[in-house]
Design an enzyme around this catalytic site. Sequence first.
Site, PDB file in Angstrom:
ATOM      1  N   HIS A 181       2.130   4.623  -5.044  1.00  0.00           N
ATOM      2  CA  HIS A 181       2.767   5.749  -5.740  1.00  0.00           C
ATOM      3  C   HIS A 181       2.994   5.351  -7.193  1.00  0.00           C
ATOM      4  CE1 HIS A 181       6.264   3.252  -5.196  1.00  0.00           C
ATOM      5  NE2 HIS A 181       6.230   3.380  -3.881  1.00  0.00           N
ATOM      6  N   GLY A 222       0.821  -1.211   0.000  1.00  0.00           N
ATOM      7  CA  GLY A 222       0.000   0.000   0.000  1.00  0.00           C
ATOM      8  C   GLY A 222       0.851   1.255   0.000  1.00  0.00           C
ATOM      9  N   GLY A 249       5.514   4.337  -8.702  1.00  0.00           N
ATOM     10  CA  GLY A 249       6.277   3.093  -8.865  1.00  0.00           C
ATOM     11  C   GLY A 249       5.320   1.906  -8.928  1.00  0.00           C
ATOM     12  N   HIS A 250       4.317   1.887  -8.031  1.00  0.00           N
ATOM     13  CA  HIS A 250       3.310   0.813  -8.061  1.00  0.00           C
ATOM     14  C   HIS A 250       2.500   0.894  -9.360  1.00  0.00           C
ATOM     15  CE1 HIS A 250       3.716   1.275  -3.534  1.00  0.00           C
ATOM     16  NE2 HIS A 250       4.014   0.008  -3.722  1.00  0.00           N
ATOM     17  N   SER A 304       9.602   5.885  -3.671  1.00  0.00           N
ATOM     18  CA  SER A 304       9.434   4.877  -2.622  1.00  0.00           C
ATOM     19  C   SER A 304       8.442   5.399  -1.587  1.00  0.00           C
ATOM     20  CB  SER A 304      10.801   4.643  -1.948  1.00  0.00           C
ATOM     21  OG  SER A 304      10.633   4.138  -0.642  1.00  0.00           O
ATOM     22  N   SER A 305       7.710   4.475  -0.965  1.00  0.00           N
ATOM     23  CA  SER A 305       6.754   4.893   0.081  1.00  0.00           C
ATOM     24  C   SER A 305       7.496   5.584   1.222  1.00  0.00           C
ATOM     25  CB  SER A 305       6.007   3.684   0.627  1.00  0.00           C
ATOM     26  OG  SER A 305       5.421   2.972  -0.419  1.00  0.00           O
TER      27      SER A 305
END
Length: 291
Positions: A34, A31, A36-37, A185-186
């Site tokens: 962002h 979760g 990237g996901h 990155s998160s």
Amino acid sequence: MKSFATAAEFKRYRVDEKQPGSTLAFVPTMGALHTGHKSCIDIARGEGDLLVVSLFVNPTQFGPSEDFDAYPRPLERDIALLTQWGCDAVFAPSVTEMYERAQSVWVDVEALTGCLCGLNRPGHFRGVATVVTKLFNIVEPDVAVFGQKDAQQALIIRELARQLNMPVSIKLSPIVREADGLAISSRNQYLSGAERPAAAGLYRSLECGRDLLKSGERSRQAVVHSVRRSLTGSGIQDVEYVELLHADDLSAVDPVAGRVLLAVAARIGATRLIDNMVLEVGAEVRERLLF
Ligand code: PAF
């Protein structure tokens, strides 16, 4: 988009929705979504007829002094994004759903975990390999997509699927970067305004290593030293590792040749960040995907 919190509900959905001969593509995430996901999800959409994403902050991959409790969990925002990004279903279980019984069966990929992040995060990859195995058993994907930013994780999962004969094909999405090169990155959201500019030094240090290889240098030590110098030059003092390894099996490489992984991990303030670059080193030096 359908949302499921239990394995039993998800499995019923899969039986109802997955047509014979069709493919299910899966993107496992923790979760705090962002771009990237989104890049993994875009690749997965092209690979499958049904697109499933999981949202689960997995406790078994965090060490006792790591940020499990503080890890962001913006569930409503994530579900809205997944709907907007055209996912068919989200599997967002609770910790109790995933670890109903005290976990006593673990998946350990011995070959690839004794270097890089495996050295400083004992048990981390065992937690990752175990939860990914559990998620694969619930979701039963034909294809699963992971991000190259976690290059060691991607190699471990590919090996896990190969050695445990899992009928899933592991695909990779390239690293997505901010304009100044910082890998998305998160954990970037932990960076303070003052720390954020220094964080771009991670990517600059990788460029520095790449440029040295482009200039003809083939000594591993010379490249590693120049990457370290670049990190300290950017004000990054707390360097966990700088490594240059074979990209296929993370074995040592010296002189540098073939497909190599240049990887860094460092702390900016309290935030631990990682980044990497995969290079094909021959007569020329070119950036490549890990696999
Ligand atoms: O990369 C991540 O977000 C996690 O390690 C994963 C693969 C979802 C397992 O918890």
